[in-house]
Design a protein around this motif. Structure first.
Motif: not given
Length: 273
Positions: A28, A31, A35, A43, A131, A133-134, A136, A181-183, A205
């Motif tokens: 978190w 990212e 990013s 967020k 969106h 990101d982590v 997800t 999954h992290a952005n 991704k």
């Protein structure tokens, strides 16, 4: 090696929760500085839906733990499984067990979740995320997650593996799920190099692209070798990725009630119909 495995076998529930939370928080934070995509979103508000779904997953873990304990007691008493018929060093048994778990409980079941109509309907909620990101990594319909847990136990039974192997796999799986999954924007050469063995942020991704054929690619969780072996590997330009799914209205992405009802919503027509 026995001491190492004993640590995981005897991990308290609070230690597992600390690990999960620490990995989630780590990515978190990262990212936020590195990013891959510059999202314009709240967020915390976005995370709320996914963290509620994580709560459902944790509840399933509590209930499923009884069945899991029963399986390991039976395995211990019966000596059932392939590991009882082969003589390998304990480290080699661990590596083989992790590979089998990753193949059956991650790659294979994930492939089925995309290819079998009723299973795909359970999995849509994971792909309706716009969106990525982590958080997800926590976004699964409870029934989707339950199926994954059943396949994990199937892998455990096939191998006849000890509890410590399974728990170590779970710890690794948490890390790679949040990592992929992290952005997160890794240096392109580093991401590409790592993707020859492991599932990386860029690689995963493409799986979250909004339409086929990319949606049906990159099924792996820890090891990328399964996608390479079975011809489901994609690695292109991440700038061409658009998140979401083309059969669900993007505006419903954060509507928890709507998302949980997707498997039973017959107005949503899928390519698997």
């Amino acid at each position: 090696m026995e001491t190492f495995l004993s640590f995981f076998e005897n991990m308290a529930a609070w230690q597992k929760l600390v690990w999960l939370s620490s990995v989630l928080i780590l990515f978190w934070i990262l990212e936020g500085f590195y990013s891959l995509v510059k999202f314009k979103y709240n967020k915390w508000e976005h995370a709320r839906t996914n963290l509620i779904l994580l709560g459902f997953v944790l509840l399933i873990n509590l209930g499923f733990g009884i069945l899991t304990a029963g399986v390991f007691i039976w395995l211990n008493n019966s000596n059932f499984g392939l590991l009882h018929f082969i003589e390998l060093p304990i480290w080699a048994e661990l590596v083989v067990s992790l590979m089998v778990l990753d193949l059956i409980a991650q790659y294979f079941v994930h492939f089925l979740l995309h290819k079998i109509r009723w299973m795909w309907r359970l999995h849509i909620i994971h792909h309706s995320e716009i969106h990525v990101d982590v958080t997800t990594g926590t976004r699964h319909h409870p029934f989707d997650y339950l199926i994954r847990e059943i396949f994990a136990l199937i892998a455990v039974i096939i191998m006849g593996m000890p509890l410590a192997f399974y728990l170590f796999y779970r710890i690794l799986s948490v890390f790679f799920t949040y990592f992929s999954h992290a952005n997160l924007s890794l240096p392109k050469k580093l991401d590409k190099a790592l993707s020859y063995v492991f599932v990386t942020p860029n690689m995963h991704k493409f799986h979250h692209h909004y339409e086929l054929p990319w949606t049906d690619s990159n099924y792996g969780n820890i090891l990328s070798i399964w996608d390479r072996i079975f011809g489901t590997m994609v690695y292109e330009d991440t700038r061409n990725i658009r998140y979401g799914i083309d059969i669900v209205d993007d505006s419903t992405s954060q509507d928890l009630g709507f998302q949980l009802k997707i498997p039973f919503n017959r107005s949503i027509k899928t390519t698997r119909n």
